[in-house]
Design a protein around this motif. Structure first.
Motif, mmCIF file in Angstrom:
data_model
loop_
_atom_site.group_PDB
_atom_site.id
_atom_site.type_symbol
_atom_site.label_atom_id
_atom_site.label_comp_id
_atom_site.label_asym_id
_atom_site.label_seq_id
_atom_site.Cartn_x
_atom_site.Cartn_y
_atom_site.Cartn_z
ATOM 1 N N LEU A 178 0.781 -1.201 0.071
ATOM 2 C CA LEU A 178 -0.069 -0.074 0.020
ATOM 3 C C LEU A 178 0.904 1.366 -0.070
ATOM 4 O O LEU A 178 1.670 1.382 0.848
ATOM 5 N N LYS A 179 0.699 1.833 -1.010
ATOM 6 C CA LYS A 179 1.794 3.198 -1.480
ATOM 7 C C LYS A 179 1.317 4.364 -0.821
ATOM 8 O O LYS A 179 -0.107 4.627 -0.910
ATOM 9 N N PHE A 180 2.116 5.357 -0.293
ATOM 10 C CA PHE A 180 1.616 6.717 -0.123
ATOM 11 C C PHE A 180 2.879 7.743 -0.640
ATOM 12 O O PHE A 180 3.959 7.328 -0.212
ATOM 13 N N ARG A 181 2.321 8.635 -1.360
ATOM 14 C CA ARG A 181 3.248 9.335 -2.243
ATOM 15 C C ARG A 181 4.396 8.898 -2.890
ATOM 16 O O ARG A 181 5.790 8.977 -2.897
ATOM 17 N N GLY A 182 4.019 7.770 -3.382
ATOM 18 C CA GLY A 182 4.808 7.012 -4.481
ATOM 19 C C GLY A 182 5.848 5.956 -3.679
ATOM 20 O O GLY A 182 6.365 5.338 -4.340
ATOM 21 N N LYS A 183 5.814 5.861 -2.496
ATOM 22 C CA LYS A 183 6.355 4.715 -1.803
ATOM 23 C C LYS A 183 5.967 3.871 -0.957
ATOM 24 O O LYS A 183 4.701 4.211 -0.368
ATOM 25 N N PRO A 184 6.319 2.654 -0.766
ATOM 26 C CA PRO A 184 5.445 1.724 0.060
ATOM 27 C C PRO A 184 5.086 2.258 1.602
ATOM 28 O O PRO A 184 5.860 2.642 2.258
ATOM 29 N N TYR A 185 3.848 2.305 1.848
ATOM 30 C CA TYR A 185 3.541 2.570 3.204
ATOM 31 C C TYR A 185 3.472 1.547 4.225
ATOM 32 O O TYR A 185 3.747 1.371 5.397
ATOM 33 N N PHE A 186 2.487 0.530 3.836
ATOM 34 C CA PHE A 186 2.426 -0.547 4.410
ATOM 35 C C PHE A 186 2.970 -1.803 3.258
ATOM 36 O O PHE A 186 2.587 -2.343 2.280
ATOM 37 N N ALA A 187 4.434 -2.220 3.554
ATOM 38 C CA ALA A 187 4.872 -3.418 2.985
ATOM 39 C C ALA A 187 4.167 -4.829 2.692
ATOM 40 O O ALA A 187 3.476 -5.001 3.862
ATOM 41 N N LYS A 188 4.055 -5.249 1.847
ATOM 42 C CA LYS A 188 3.329 -6.502 1.527
ATOM 43 C C LYS A 188 3.687 -7.461 2.518
ATOM 44 O O LYS A 188 2.889 -8.306 2.858
ATOM 45 N N ASP A 189 4.930 -7.516 3.089
ATOM 46 C CA ASP A 189 5.473 -8.465 3.838
ATOM 47 C C ASP A 189 4.907 -8.216 5.259
ATOM 48 O O ASP A 189 4.373 -9.433 6.099
ATOM 49 N N LYS A 190 4.630 -6.999 5.725
ATOM 50 C CA LYS A 190 4.108 -6.497 6.842
ATOM 51 C C LYS A 190 2.615 -7.137 6.858
ATOM 52 O O LYS A 190 2.225 -7.464 7.923
ATOM 53 N N ILE A 191 2.161 -6.930 5.839
ATOM 54 C CA ILE A 191 0.438 -7.226 5.501
ATOM 55 C C ILE A 191 0.425 -8.578 5.729
ATOM 56 O O ILE A 191 -0.451 -9.225 6.410
ATOM 57 N N ALA A 192 1.260 -9.468 5.067
ATOM 58 C CA ALA A 192 1.280 -11.006 5.111
ATOM 59 C C ALA A 192 1.415 -11.236 6.705
ATOM 60 O O ALA A 192 0.827 -12.265 7.315
ATOM 61 N N GLU A 193 2.312 -10.599 7.443
ATOM 62 C CA GLU A 193 2.527 -11.001 8.733
ATOM 63 C C GLU A 193 1.292 -10.880 9.635
ATOM 64 O O GLU A 193 0.967 -11.439 10.461
ATOM 65 N N ILE A 194 0.492 -9.579 9.244
ATOM 66 C CA ILE A 194 -0.511 -9.323 10.284
ATOM 67 C C ILE A 194 -1.531 -10.377 9.829
ATOM 68 O O ILE A 194 -2.050 -11.091 10.788
ATOM 69 N N TYR A 195 -1.780 -10.722 8.647
ATOM 70 C CA TYR A 195 -2.913 -11.665 8.110
ATOM 71 C C TYR A 195 -2.668 -13.034 8.658
ATOM 72 O O TYR A 195 -3.729 -13.463 9.074
ATOM 73 N N TYR A 196 -1.533 -13.443 8.894
ATOM 74 C CA TYR A 196 -1.154 -14.773 9.496
ATOM 75 C C TYR A 196 -0.890 -14.989 11.058
ATOM 76 O O TYR A 196 -0.561 -16.017 11.434
ATOM 77 N N SER A 197 -1.126 -13.547 11.681
ATOM 78 C CA SER A 197 -0.914 -13.681 12.810
ATOM 79 C C SER A 197 -2.178 -13.898 13.991
ATOM 80 O O SER A 197 -1.997 -14.441 15.032
ATOM 81 N N PHE A 198 -3.214 -14.094 12.967
ATOM 82 C CA PHE A 198 -4.155 -14.678 13.773
ATOM 83 C C PHE A 198 -4.566 -16.013 14.081
ATOM 84 O O PHE A 198 -4.109 -16.640 13.187
ATOM 85 N N LEU B 115 -3.936 11.066 3.692
ATOM 86 C CA LEU B 115 -3.878 9.739 4.086
ATOM 87 C C LEU B 115 -5.284 8.951 3.819
ATOM 88 O O LEU B 115 -5.376 7.668 3.821
ATOM 89 N N GLN B 116 -6.251 9.911 3.245
ATOM 90 C CA GLN B 116 -7.505 9.196 3.112
ATOM 91 C C GLN B 116 -7.282 8.232 1.962
ATOM 92 O O GLN B 116 -8.000 7.079 1.851
ATOM 93 N N GLN B 117 -6.485 8.207 0.912
ATOM 94 C CA GLN B 117 -6.482 7.440 -0.268
ATOM 95 C C GLN B 117 -5.660 6.107 0.398
ATOM 96 O O GLN B 117 -5.999 5.162 -0.076
ATOM 97 N N ILE C 85 -7.303 0.636 1.911
ATOM 98 C CA ILE C 85 -7.517 -0.565 3.066
ATOM 99 C C ILE C 85 -8.979 -0.798 3.074
ATOM 100 O O ILE C 85 -9.186 -2.170 3.122
ATOM 101 N N ARG C 86 -9.600 0.179 2.988
ATOM 102 C CA ARG C 86 -11.234 -0.219 2.951
ATOM 103 C C ARG C 86 -11.540 -1.262 1.600
ATOM 104 O O ARG C 86 -12.664 -1.928 1.858
ATOM 105 N N ARG C 87 -10.972 -0.902 0.751
ATOM 106 C CA ARG C 87 -11.552 -1.447 -0.584
ATOM 107 C C ARG C 87 -10.569 -2.720 -1.065
ATOM 108 O O ARG C 87 -10.527 -3.021 -1.908
ATOM 109 N N PHE C 88 -9.721 -3.153 0.131
ATOM 110 C CA PHE C 88 -8.946 -4.405 0.053
ATOM 111 C C PHE C 88 -7.774 -4.142 -1.108
ATOM 112 O O PHE C 88 -7.465 -5.263 -1.989
#
Length: 769
Positions: free
Chosen positions: A357-377, A453-455, A460-463
């Motif tokens: 998930l990028k913000f101002r052209g750079k990763p804001y939430f890296a895909k690895d971090k998102i995967a870590e959250i997803y599989y933490s439950f 940051l609304q973008q 996030i809201r739209r997956f």
């Protein structure tokens, strides 16, 4: 004989007297409705004038502000009441105007068991009472009216909301009324007399389908009034009245469940937009609003605005290879549907593919971090819950990032560059004051960061952190482990080569129709998309051109709905021979005790010679019964060269014009249709080329590509270039049948060189020119 004729004249005179009385009452009711409309409009104008003169907007004290607000609110309520009254009166006037043309079409005399005397009712498009609330006409959808369609004379049972009722039917009379005069009337012991059918069927075709409730047949009436089935599957021969019966079924359901069901809770899937336009007037003619109408392609396409959906075989311009057909068969099957479900379940443990998930052209939430959250439950979190929890966690992290972000250099630069106008827009009030310049900066910085940051929040809201295309490609590559491809005659290598083609299509912003439903279904399972539970009835026309996967996906999309599916398995021009197993596949999706299958075998559209000819084209097709309506034999002309057909085409068109027939020239492809249009234009013969489904049908001669002819009917049809070179595969037999069965009164077949073997029938069934 003289006594019989005298009695008939006296009976018709008495009926005309009753008709005159009804017409008078309708005229009085029309005048009353018009007065009500005029009064509502006058009241609204008066209210507006009074409001403008007496109420002045005040922005002084809180008390005067409140008084002004209350005055406006009161004005709005009174105007809304007048507008509602006007709308109700307008609706009533429209119904009355339709009744004035043909108040009713049938009379029933019956004796209800336990009652002292017989009753007489008249049946029309809508119920109508006189000024003393005595019923002069009963709506054709009323429970008692079903006797007209279902029963013969004698003891008859009919269904009501309160259960079965028994009556003894003594008389069934049918009327043909025009210009407030009874043109003809006749008593019958049957449901609908052949005389009335012949009158209606002998009429010319139109660019708009008409609402015909006078000739509903007994088997059609069972479809219309069915309230018990979760799945009503209607297999009907071409011209058997399937579509008409289904539209009347929609009207019946809206009448039967008035107050509990509205037209926005009914959806109908049609073969193309052209067909939607063709049927759009039927429900309004019956006094109902149109239901939601769309094609399946529109249904899925609105969720894929970035991709162009293509169907290689849809327009017959591209010949599909045997391998492509086999792969499509896999992707459109129920086992493939189950494979999507099994694959999605595996994603709870591993295999999810995310994107930054990028913000101002750079990763804001890296895909690895998102995967870590997803599989933490923990393992209690299943797919949809896991995704919801990931989404919630990302929103929390985003909120925590607002404060640190305000200290970034880009924020300071943005604050410094703000104009006075921009500053005033950001303040809560004009010339807002702050304790210090630091406080002002923090206020502005937070506003700017929150807005920017609304973008990210929207993403996030739209997956948008789910890499849906990569996920689908990953799924496709797992298919050799999930499905036994050899059962379909496909190797793993061939399958994976097709996956590479899907990936290439994605890069070109395209997707094959066969991939669309599995792709969307996988996204739905991964993201936990909520199904539409508001839709209560789903109607699917031309069911033979749907795949098992598409139908299973629709059931997942509208889980609370009851389904009515109708079509002719003999007309499966896109799905071919696989359509004949469709009913077995569909029945697996519904409970057996809630599934009803109805067959309509009698064809009413075409004359007897045309019906007998088209019936002979089929191999192992459904039984088709002809209706005794005379007409010309189909005529067939074969010439050595394509250019030789031009003169024959013009000759046949002019012959049809002399008989006031609307003619459709049906060619196999769009390219052939365009060539015909160019030729006719060069001969100064007016014809309309239907290039796409978004066009409207026009009066006069039409040129229609075969893939757009589904569900339509024409006085005369000219089948263009029905040669062996143009129609040769057995898979095209149903296409040939579909084209020929569009004709109501006249069928002409033109061919070059050699007639298609698919048109080989008994020589007695046609004439050669």
């Amino acid at each position: 004989m003289a006594e019989t004729e005298k009695f008939a004249r006296q009976t018709q005179a008495a009926e005309q007297q009753y008709l005159d009385h009804v017409q008078q009452e309708i005229t009085l009711a029309e005048a009353k409705a018009q007065r009500s409309i005029d009064q509502a409009q006058t009241d609204a104008a008066s209210l507006n004038k009074q409001f403008n003169e007496e109420v002045h907007l005040s922005y002084g004290s809180d008390t005067t502000n409140l008084e002004t607000a209350l005055s406006i609110r009161q004005q709005q309520q009174m105007l809304a009441e007048r507008d509602n009254s006007r709308q109700q009166s307008t609706k009533q006037l429209n119904i009355l105007q339709r009744l004035a043309k043909t108040p009713y079409f049938a009379r029933l005399d019956f004796h209800e068991h336990g009652e002292p005397k017989r009753e007489t009712i008249y049946i029309g498009l809508s119920s109508f009472t006189d000024q003393k609330d005595h019923f002069l006409i009963y709506d054709w959808r009323a429970p008692i009216s079903s006797i007209y369609y279902d029963g013969k004379l004698g003891d008859v049972t009919y269904q009501t909301p309160d259960g079965e009722q028994n009556v003894n039917v003594l008389l069934k009379r049918q009327f043909l009324i025009k210009d407030q005069e009874i043109q003809s009337m006749f008593d019958t012991t049957e449901t609908i007399g052949d005389q009335m059918l012949l009158e209606v069927l002998g009429e010319k075709s139109s660019t708009q389908m008409r609402a015909i409730v006078t000739t509903i047949q007994q088997e059609q009436n069972k479809i219309i009034r069915n309230t018990s089935a979760d799945l009503l599957f209607v297999q009907g021969a071409a011209g058997s009245g399937k579509t008409s019966a289904i539209l009347q079924r929609v009207a019946f359901l809206l009448y039967r469940y008035r107050g509990k069901l509205n037209s926005s809770q009914v959806i109908m899937f049609s073969p193309n937009q052209l067909f939607n336009d063709y049927i759009e007037n039927v429900l309004p003619e019956l006094g109902e609003q149109n239901m939601v109408q769309m094609t399946y392609r529109q249904f899925v396409g609105r969720r894929l605005p970035q991709l162009e959906i293509f169907n290689p075989a849809a327009q017959f311009d591209v010949v599909q290879s045997d391998l492509a057909k086999k792969i499509n068969q896999i992707k459109t099957s129920l086992p493939f549907f189950k494979a999507v479900q099994r694959y999605a379940k595996l994603l709870e443990k591993s295999g999810m593919i995310f994107r930054d998930l990028k913000f101002r052209g750079k990763p804001y939430f890296a895909k690895d971090k998102i995967a870590e959250i997803y599989y933490s439950f923990n393992e209690n979190y299943h797919l949809a819950n896991r995704m919801d929890a990931t989404q919630e966690k990302l929103v929390q992290l985003l909120n925590r990032k607002i404060e640190p972000e305000t200290r970034k250099k880009w924020v300071a630069r943005t604050v410094e560059s703000l104009t006075d106008e921009q500053l005033q827009a950001m303040y809560r009030q004009v010339d807002q004051e702050f304790e210090s310049s630091d406080a002002e900066f923090k206020f502005l910085a937070r506003k700017i960061v929150t807005k920017e940051l609304q973008q990210v929040n929207k993403g996030i809201r739209r997956f948008r952190f789910v890499n849906s295309r990569a996920q689908y490609l990953h799924f496709l590559r797992q298919i050799p482990q999930l499905i036994n491809l050899t059962e379909y005659g496909v190797t793993a290598e061939e399958w994976l080569a097709d996956v590479d083609q899907v990936q290439a299509d994605f890069k070109d912003k395209q997707v094959n129709l066969a991939d669309v439903s599995p792709y969307l279904y996988l996204i739905d399972l991964v993201c936990g998309r909520r199904p539409d539970c508001k839709i209560k009835f789903v109607f699917i026309d031309e069911i033979q051109d749907y795949t098992p996967f598409q139908l299973a996906y629709l059931q997942e999309s509208f889980p609370k709905a009851r389904y009515t599916m109708l079509g002719d398995l003999n007309q499966a021009i896109f799905t071919g021979s696989s359509s004949h197993t469709l009913l077995n596949q569909v029945q697996k999706l519904f409970a057996a005790d809630k599934t009803e299958v109805v067959q309509l075998t009698r064809s009413y559209r075409s004359t007897k010679p045309i019906t007998e000819f088209t019936r002979a084209l089929l191999r192992n097709g459904q039984t088709i019964d002809t209706f005794e309506r005379p007409g010309d034999l189909p005529n067939v002309a074969v010439r050595p060269k394509l250019a030789d057909l031009d003169g024959l085409l013009l000759q046949q068109l002019r012959s049809n014009d002399q008989r006031n027939f609307t003619t459709a020239i049906i060619a196999k492809t769009k390219k052939e249709s365009e060539a015909i249009a160019a030729y006719l234009k060069s001969q100064d013969y007016a014809a309309t080329l239907i290039r796409s489904e978004n066009q409207r049908l026009a009066a006069g001669t039409l040129i229609v590509p075969a893939y757009l002819a589904k569900g339509l009917e024409f006085d005369a049809v000219i089948m263009w270039d029905a040669s062996a070179s143009n129609y040769h595969d057995e898979d095209e037999r149903q296409l040939v049948y579909t084209i020929a069965s569009r004709a109501m009164h006249r069928l002409t077949i033109l061919a070059v060189g050699e007639l298609s073997p698919l048109l080989t029938v008994d020589e007695k069934l046609f004439k050669v020119e």
